[in-house]
Scaffold this motif. Structure first.
Motif, short mmCIF file in Angstrom:
data_model
loop_
_atom_site.label_atom_id
_atom_site.label_comp_id
_atom_site.label_asym_id
_atom_site.label_seq_id
_atom_site.Cartn_x
_atom_site.Cartn_y
_atom_site.Cartn_z
N ILE A 37 0.77 -1.07 -0.22
CA ILE A 37 -0.02 0.01 0.06
C ILE A 37 0.90 1.18 0.16
O ILE A 37 0.55 2.38 -0.71
CB ILE A 37 -0.77 0.04 1.28
N LEU A 38 2.05 1.17 0.78
CA LEU A 38 2.77 2.46 0.95
C LEU A 38 3.46 2.78 -0.39
O LEU A 38 4.03 3.99 -0.76
CB LEU A 38 3.75 2.18 1.95
N VAL A 39 3.55 1.78 -1.26
CA VAL A 39 4.22 1.96 -2.54
C VAL A 39 3.33 2.07 -3.65
O VAL A 39 3.43 2.99 -4.50
CB VAL A 39 5.38 0.75 -2.65
N SER A 40 2.37 1.13 -3.73
CA SER A 40 1.60 1.07 -4.89
C SER A 40 0.70 2.32 -5.07
O SER A 40 0.39 2.97 -6.04
CB SER A 40 0.84 -0.19 -5.27
N ILE A 41 -0.24 3.09 -3.73
CA ILE A 41 -0.80 3.77 -4.02
C ILE A 41 -0.22 5.22 -4.22
O ILE A 41 -0.79 5.90 -5.16
CB ILE A 41 -1.80 3.84 -2.74
N PRO A 42 0.90 5.41 -3.42
CA PRO A 42 1.38 6.66 -3.75
C PRO A 42 1.90 6.76 -5.23
O PRO A 42 1.84 8.02 -6.00
CB PRO A 42 2.83 6.93 -2.92
N VAL A 43 2.65 5.58 -5.68
CA VAL A 43 3.16 5.97 -7.12
C VAL A 43 2.01 5.99 -8.06
O VAL A 43 2.13 6.76 -9.03
CB VAL A 43 3.96 4.70 -7.45
N ALA A 44 0.98 5.44 -7.85
CA ALA A 44 -0.15 5.44 -8.75
C ALA A 44 -0.62 6.81 -8.81
O ALA A 44 -1.04 7.30 -9.83
CB ALA A 44 -1.25 4.14 -8.55
N ILE A 78 10.01 9.56 0.95
CA ILE A 78 10.58 8.53 0.45
C ILE A 78 11.09 7.83 1.87
O ILE A 78 11.19 6.59 2.21
CB ILE A 78 11.66 8.38 -0.69
N GLY A 79 12.03 8.60 2.46
CA GLY A 79 12.42 8.32 3.87
C GLY A 79 11.56 7.72 4.94
O GLY A 79 11.80 6.47 5.48
N LEU A 80 10.51 8.41 5.01
CA LEU A 80 9.34 8.02 6.00
C LEU A 80 8.83 6.72 5.25
O LEU A 80 8.57 5.43 6.28
CB LEU A 80 8.31 9.07 5.77
N TRP A 81 8.59 6.55 4.24
CA TRP A 81 7.98 5.26 3.61
C TRP A 81 9.14 4.03 3.87
O TRP A 81 8.67 3.02 4.27
CB TRP A 81 7.74 5.35 2.11
N LEU A 82 10.22 4.43 3.47
CA LEU A 82 11.47 3.26 3.95
C LEU A 82 11.16 3.08 5.60
O LEU A 82 11.64 1.91 5.84
CB LEU A 82 12.57 3.96 3.61
N LEU A 83 11.25 4.03 6.27
CA LEU A 83 11.18 3.69 7.69
C LEU A 83 10.24 2.87 8.14
O LEU A 83 10.47 1.74 8.90
CB LEU A 83 11.18 5.08 8.49
N VAL A 84 8.95 3.12 7.72
CA VAL A 84 7.79 2.33 7.92
C VAL A 84 7.90 0.86 7.68
O VAL A 84 7.69 -0.07 8.12
CB VAL A 84 6.53 2.75 7.64
N SER A 85 8.46 0.74 6.30
CA SER A 85 8.32 -0.31 5.61
C SER A 85 9.58 -1.12 6.36
O SER A 85 9.63 -2.47 6.66
CB SER A 85 8.65 -0.38 4.24
#
Length: 175
Positions: free
Chosen positions: A97-104, A132-139
């Motif tokens: 979700i953190l990757v696909s929804i924002p990229v889309a 991107i840093g926040l997404w990476l941290l959560v993931s």
């Protein structure tokens, strides 16, 4: 020790051991401590179990499991397996979700209004780097949680195997 109000009742001894195990296998320990130990160098070997059997938290955990009888250990093994499966699903789903929804969304908005990102300030690289840093941290934290959950399930499976081996040796010795 009784379960807190609203919980489904389980064996209090088993649940106490579980709580102590989860503290030993805390996510923060993996992220903060494990990254700076000699054990990290052993990640590049094909024998991961010998590395773990030298590990202090595995030795303590096996000692905690030694106080449980076989049915209690079997329950805890299933509990940890279910926990690991759920942690893995949560990690995969959240990361997807953190990757696909924002990229889309980025591509969709860029197609409809190419100037939109510049107008709201995301044309600057530092804004993008923070997101991107926040997404990476959560993931990364979710991945570490899934890893630790799997470690706990592996530890309990190991103790079950050790007990079976011990009982088969005892049975062989008495014959």
């Amino acid at each position: 020790m009784s379960e807190p109000r609203g919980y489904i009742a389980n064996d209090p001894v088993v649940m106490d051991v579980w709580k102590r195990l989860t503290k030993l296998f805390a996510v923060w320990r993996l992220i903060v401590i494990a990254s700076f130990t000699r054990r990290v160098l052993y990640q590049f070997t094909n024998d991961q179990m010998s590395t773990l059997m030298r590990s202090g938290h595995w030795k303590i955990a096996l000692g905690l499991l030694g106080g449980l009888n076989d049915p209690q250990l079997d329950f805890l093994a299933e509990w940890s397996r279910l926990n690991a499966a759920r942690s893995e699903r949560i990690f995969r789903t959240t990361t997807l979700i953190l990757v696909s929804i924002p990229v889309a969304a980025v591509f969709g908005v860029s197609e409809m209004d190419p100037e939109f990102w510049q107008r709201i300030g995301f044309a600057r690289p530092e804004s993008l780097m923070v997101i991107i840093g926040l997404w990476l941290l959560v993931s990364g934290i979710l991945m570490a949680a899934a890893w630790r959950s799997r470690d706990l399930a592996d530890l309990i499976a190991l103790e079950q195997a050790r007990r079976k081996l011990r009982s088969s040796k005892l049975a062989s010795a008495t014959q």
